[in-house]
Design an enzyme around this catalytic site. Structure first.
Site, mmCIF file in Angstrom:
data_model
loop_
_atom_site.group_PDB
_atom_site.id
_atom_site.type_symbol
_atom_site.label_atom_id
_atom_site.label_comp_id
_atom_site.label_asym_id
_atom_site.label_seq_id
_atom_site.Cartn_x
_atom_site.Cartn_y
_atom_site.Cartn_z
ATOM 1 N N ASN A 9 0.879 -1.176 0.000
ATOM 2 C CA ASN A 9 0.000 0.000 0.000
ATOM 3 C C ASN A 9 0.915 1.224 0.000
ATOM 4 O OD1 ASN A 9 -1.776 2.066 0.548
ATOM 5 N ND2 ASN A 9 -2.226 1.419 2.647
ATOM 6 N N TRP A 10 1.026 1.838 -1.148
ATOM 7 C CA TRP A 10 1.998 2.939 -1.290
ATOM 8 C C TRP A 10 1.485 4.252 -0.700
ATOM 9 C CZ3 TRP A 10 4.277 2.368 -6.973
ATOM 10 C CH2 TRP A 10 4.878 1.108 -7.081
ATOM 11 N N HIS A 95 -9.328 1.536 4.853
ATOM 12 C CA HIS A 95 -8.047 1.647 5.557
ATOM 13 C C HIS A 95 -8.207 2.592 6.754
ATOM 14 C CE1 HIS A 95 -3.930 2.756 6.462
ATOM 15 N NE2 HIS A 95 -3.605 1.606 5.902
ATOM 16 N N GLU A 97 -6.510 4.918 7.861
ATOM 17 C CA GLU A 97 -6.273 6.351 7.577
ATOM 18 C C GLU A 97 -7.508 6.974 6.938
ATOM 19 O OE1 GLU A 97 -2.626 5.734 5.445
ATOM 20 O OE2 GLU A 97 -1.687 5.187 7.345
ATOM 21 N N GLY A 234 2.882 -1.061 4.280
ATOM 22 C CA GLY A 234 2.935 0.351 3.938
ATOM 23 C C GLY A 234 4.367 0.793 3.676
ATOM 24 N N GLY A 235 4.975 1.414 4.678
ATOM 25 C CA GLY A 235 6.317 2.001 4.543
ATOM 26 C C GLY A 235 7.342 1.110 3.857
HETATM 27 P P1 PGA Z 1 2.960 0.363 7.650
HETATM 28 O O1 PGA Z 1 1.497 0.579 7.063
HETATM 29 O O2 PGA Z 1 3.476 -0.928 7.073
HETATM 30 O O3 PGA Z 1 3.756 1.557 7.210
HETATM 31 O O4 PGA Z 1 2.828 0.275 9.135
HETATM 32 C C1 PGA Z 1 0.612 -0.500 6.865
HETATM 33 C C2 PGA Z 1 -0.681 -0.012 6.295
HETATM 34 O O5 PGA Z 1 -1.120 1.093 6.654
HETATM 35 O O6 PGA Z 1 -1.312 -0.694 5.459
#
Ligand code: PGA
Length: 251
Positions: A9-10, A95, A97, A234-235
């Site tokens: 997930n960019w 998600h 966020e 993510g990261g």
């Molecule tokens: P992260 O994010 O690997 O940077 O903790 C995961 C995500 O939000 O899908």
């Protein structure tokens, strides 16, 4: 046996040009991986370029969000029809966020998940508790709420196609991963809920990804847990080396 699925997930990172560079590297370095589903979810603006690079490879395309109507006066939104035409096979829905900053609720998550399924695409439905909820021993309550309301009206047949991503909010982008035991406990609880909602067979087909600070050095122990079927990253999906190592370490 459920096949593992690793999705990057960019988020709001990478211009179209930067995205092409990264995915060209992934294409090259992951070309021999056959037993893991590999998905990249770039921002909308990079989808058309990325799909050209991954065509005919073992890397599939996903989007990070969608709207539930197919077309109309919804300024700024993007529909499943549009994403499907571009070559997306997966769409992330709900998600944390989006729940936190953009007002997503179980109700909107549910509408989006159903829209994705109606277009024969795969929703990656994100659920997970916040830190204060875990501290107040409300983790299971939150997961039950997210699952029951997020999946409302989704039939057993459709449910077999969905992917659930368990992402404890306190572990996202914080460097604090859930321990393999904490993750397994939540995943097994989620599978139990799916069994109650549908049946045993369906609950055993649905893949449940873990997400939250997944890194090359913790992927193997996480994936060794019986109910963890992949990761939403993510990261660590933004760098060629680390995403390659995560995919390799997930087998
Ligand atoms: P992260 O994010 O690997 O940077 O903790 C995961 C995500 O939000 O899908």
């Amino acid at each position: 046996m459920r096949r593992k699925i690793i999705a990057g997930n960019w988020k709001m990172n990478k211009t179209a040009k930067e995205a092409v560079d990264l995915v060209a590297g992934l294409k090259n370095q992951l070309k021999n991986i056959q037993d893991v589903d590999i998905v990249v979810c770039p921002p909308f603006t990079a989808l058309t370029e990325v799909v050209k690079v991954i065509q005919g490879t073992n890397i599939q395309l996903g989007a990070q969000n969608t709207y539930w109507e197919d077309a109309g006066a919804f300024t700024g939104e993007v529909s499943c029809v549009m994403l499907k035409e571009l070559g997306c096979a997966y769409i992330i829905v709900g998600h944390s966020e989006r729940r936190q900053y953009f007002g997503e609720t179980n109700e909107t998550v549910n509408k989006k998940a159903k829209a994705v399924l109606s277009h024969k695409l795969t929703p990656i439905i994100c659920i997970g508790e916040r830190l204060e909820e875990r501290e107040q021993n409300k983790t299971f309550e939150v997961l039950k709420d997210h699952i029951e309301n997020g999946l409302k009206g989704i039939t057993g047949e459709e449910a077999k196609k969905i992917i659930i991503a368990y992402e404890p909010v306190w572990a996202i982008g914080t460097g604090k991963t859930a321990t393999p035991q904490q993750a397994q406990e939540a995943h097994s609880f989620i599978r139990g809920l799916l069994k109650e909602l549908y049946d045993k067979e369906t609950s055993e087909v649905i893949r449940i990804q873990y997400g939250g600070s997944v890194k090359p050095d913790n992927i193997s122990e996480l994936m060794a847990q019986p109910d963890l079927d992949g990761a939403l990253v993510g990261g660590a999906s933004l760098k060629l080396d680390s995403f390659v190592k995560i995919v390799e370490g997930s087998k």
